[in-house]
Design an enzyme around this catalytic site. Structure first.
Site, PDB file in Angstrom:
ATOM      1  N   GLU B  59      29.484   7.315  -3.635  1.00 45.70           N
ATOM      2  CA  GLU B  59      28.350   6.258  -2.868  1.00 45.70           C
ATOM      3  C   GLU B  59      28.994   4.724  -2.969  1.00 45.70           C
ATOM      4  OE1 GLU B  59      27.870   8.837  -4.829  1.00 45.70           O
ATOM      5  OE2 GLU B  59      26.011   9.868  -4.204  1.00 45.70           O
ATOM      6  N   HIS B 128      15.774  13.093  -8.765  1.00 43.41           N
ATOM      7  CA  HIS B 128      15.652  13.144  -7.243  1.00 43.41           C
ATOM      8  C   HIS B 128      14.420  12.432  -6.598  1.00 43.41           C
ATOM      9  CE1 HIS B 128      19.093  15.754  -7.691  1.00 43.41           C
ATOM     10  NE2 HIS B 128      19.204  15.742  -6.396  1.00 43.41           N
TER      11      HIS B 128
END
Lengths: 340, 326
Positions: B59, B128
């Site tokens: 990321e 999440h």
């Protein structure tokens, strides 16, 4: 540490004298910075490059104007040798609007769009992904440019180092990674922070062509960088140089240097890159007393003029504080215009 | 035409790729997989691996590469699977994208768009499901958008790509399947202003993103009880459209902020504070808030639902604001 650099031959003499001059310019500027710091003209963190000048001098000499440079917080020398005027660098450290970033960045954040100098990054390894992206843009646009990214060996411990090397190799991007291995991440010796201390080997693990180079020998650095830059520019994918060097001064102005022996510093100072190249040139008969005096006098004059420029600077007015949080040219923003 | 939130975003990406050669999409599984939430499905086949660029699970690396590519003249769209994963790229977003222009004295702007999923409601557990867009709204130098409607899903991207500075677009995970009608010629929309989704006179329900449908349901229910609620969709979480917030409060004199983020140190706290600072004497009741329970979001459906803002809690808060116990 390796031996003395080979005596430069006639053809190399001009280049060698130029590199000597470049290193001297950086050295003199930074010696003045330390002095000005003691006088409280410069504040914040100040990290000087003294001892490591052969790296920036050798590498930057190989670049073209349209190439890009990404550096760290120890970047005064890189900025200067990339073409940022010494006065704009010093004025930046004074915090004045005449500085290369209007006094917004200071010593650790020198930027210059005109020379494609992308900082001045003070998050260790934070510049590597940027360099990958700059190179990606060049590759996608079909431009034969090179992005050179400088970072210290401390960056090798960060995830961004590994992510960036992998991306650059995976996508075969035109980046030259230059690891300035000065053996200490602030005060932590390489052997105390890395299980594998052969940094070039780590880069090779990502399928990046990598070499270790004597970073105290400006001509050796230049030769390695020239080959690497040529290879990168001609589509050879990312390359990696580990430049073995040493920082003669403290990490910053707040560093009591408890982590290393004075004898170790003295030992490395015997291989001062400026002295080494000067001696090599003199021995070969390529540097007269008058030439050496001329190089010194040039560097001193440049620094004196830079100090005068910075001293005459002015602070940015407080009403400009919020400028450049967002771009001021909003002709493109929020419109529904098509591409250029 | 009939479409969904997911298809509207895909149409926006396709449109941007067709309009501007400098645009490309980059992220984890955006290409061969078709997108983690199938947003980019089919684009890899249509535009190829250079412009629909699959990345490794890096990321920080690929967000930073997006910043660098933007500096180098491209117009990248970087997709991060969820806001929780974006924390791995926080260094690049906060220390580089948001600072470079100011730190360089105006020399280097970063025309980058980052899209990511946010929010709960799909039983995905604590890694999440969080709504951390309020954190990003704290950072000067970023523009933060939350698309709550099909029009915004279709229209925010192109306008964001024209912005010279970094824009983060948050897509709530429960909205992807949201169906609806969209004009055939739907296109770019403004990205500076909040929007009134339902005019009303009795209480202002201020929200954004994934909670807009619940807030509209609540407003319908309140209407049946004789309470006329105005619904303000913030759309832009930074820079906040403060004028729109104060204007709705000036009309209704009562406000309830609905935010799926946690209450402490949050965007809802910011909205509430701005109202109190600027419109204290317009208020006929304390500013109310409906937020998520202050817990890492759980997996079990009943527990997850209990933690999130519900129509029932929104209705109750609105009733309290208008002085009805219901």
């Amino acid at each position: 540490m390796t031996g003395k650099p080979a005596h430069p031959d006639e053809a190399q003499a001009g280049l060698a004298r130029h590199l000597l001059h470049q290193m001297l310019r950086v050295r003199r500027l930074e010696e003045k910075c330390v002095e000005l710091y003691s006088e409280a003209k410069i504040r914040g963190f100040l990290h000087v490059y003294i001892g490591e000048e052969a790296v920036a001098a050798g590498v930057l000499e190989t670049l073209e104007a349209e190439d890009a440079v990404v550096a760290t917080y120890r970047e005064h020398g890189h900025a200067l040798l990339r073409g940022v005027p010494a006065g704009a660098i010093l004025a930046e450290m004074y915090g004045y609007v005449q500085g290369c970033c209007r006094g917004r960045g200071g010593s650790m954040h020198l930027f210059d769009a005109g020379t494609r100098f992308f900082g001045g990054n003070a998050i260790v390894a934070g510049g590597l992904p940027l360099a990958v992206g700059l190179a990606l843009a060049d590759k996608m646009a079909g431009r034969a440019r090179v992005t050179v990214c400088f970072f210290g060996e401390g960056a090798v411990a960060e995830g961004e180092f590994h992510e960036s090397l992998n991306l650059a190799a995976l996508w075969q991007l035109p980046v030259l990674f230059c690891c300035e291995n000065n053996l200490y991440a602030m005060g932590t010796a390489l052997g105390r922070s890395e299980s594998q201390t052969d940094i070039a080997l780590k880069a090779a693990g990502y399928e990046v062509a990598a070499w270790a180079v004597d970073g105290m020998d400006a001509l050796a650095v230049h030769e390695a960088a020239r080959r690497a830059v040529d290879a990168v520019r001609s589509g050879g994918g990312p390359h990696f140089l580990e430049l073995r060097t040493y920082r003669f001064r403290a990490h910053s102005m707040f560093d009591p240097e408890r982590y290393r022996e004075k004898t170790e510093v003295a030992h490395w100072q015997e291989r001062d890159p400026i002295n080494l190249l000067r001696q090599a040139l003199e021995t070969a008969g390529h540097l007269t007393e008058a030439q050496w005096a001329g190089l010194q006098s040039d560097a001193d004059t440049e620094v004196a003029e830079a100090v005068a420029f910075a001293e005459a600077g002015t602070p940015e007015p407080p009403e400009d504080l919020a400028r450049f949080v967002y771009s001021e040219v909003h002709s493109e923003a929020h419109s529904e215009r098509g591409p250029e | 035409m009939k479409t969904t939130y997911r298809e509207a975003i895909r149409a926006a990406i396709r449109d941007a790729l067709q309009r501007d050669d400098r645009v490309f999409l980059m992220g984890e599984d955006v290409g061969a997989y078709g997108g983690c939430f199938a947003v980019s499905l089919g684009l890899f086949e249509e535009f190829g691996p250079e412009r629909i660029r699959d990345t490794p699970l890096s990321e920080s690396g690929f967000v930073g590469a997006g910043i660098g590519a933007a500096l180098g003249g491209m117009r990248p769209i970087v997709e991060i699977m969820t806001v929780n994963f974006s924390l791995l790229a926080l260094d690049q977003i906060v220390n580089n994208a948001a600072t470079l222009l100011h730190m360089s004295g105006g020399q280097f702007n970063v025309p980058l768009v980052i899209r990511m999923t946010t929010g709960a409601g799909r039983q995905l557990g604590a890694q999440h499901s969080h709504s951390l867009e309020g954190w990003y709204a704290h950072i000067p130098g970023l523009r933060i958008l939350a698309a709550a409607t099909l029009e915004d899903a279709r229209g925010m991207l192109w306008t964001a790509l024209q912005d010279p500075d970094p824009v983060l677009i948050f897509e709530h995970g429960t909205l992807y399947n949201m169906p609806g009608e969209l004009d055939d010629d739907a296109g770019p929309v403004d990205i500076t202003a909040a929007a009134i989704r339902r005019p009303g006179t009795d209480v202002s329900l201020i929200t954004y993103g994934g909670t807009l449908p619940a807030v509209l349901d609540a407003a319908g229910q309140l209407s049946a009880e004789g309470v006329d609620a105005e619904v303000l969709d913030l759309r832009v979480l930074r820079p906040l459209d403060e004028a729109a917030v104060l204007a709705t409060v000036a009309r209704t004199h009562r406000a309830v902020v609905v935010d799926e983020g946690w209450r402490s140190g949050s965007l809802s706290a910011e909205i509430s504070a701005r109202i109190t600072e600027a419109s204290f004497y317009d208020l006929d009741a304390p500013v109310g808030r409906v937020c998520s329970a202050e817990i890492p979001l759980p997996y079990a459906k009943s527990q997850e639902l209990a933690a999130l803002p519900s129509v029932e809690r929104i209705v109750r808060a609105a009733r309290e604001a208008v002085g009805r116990s219901g």
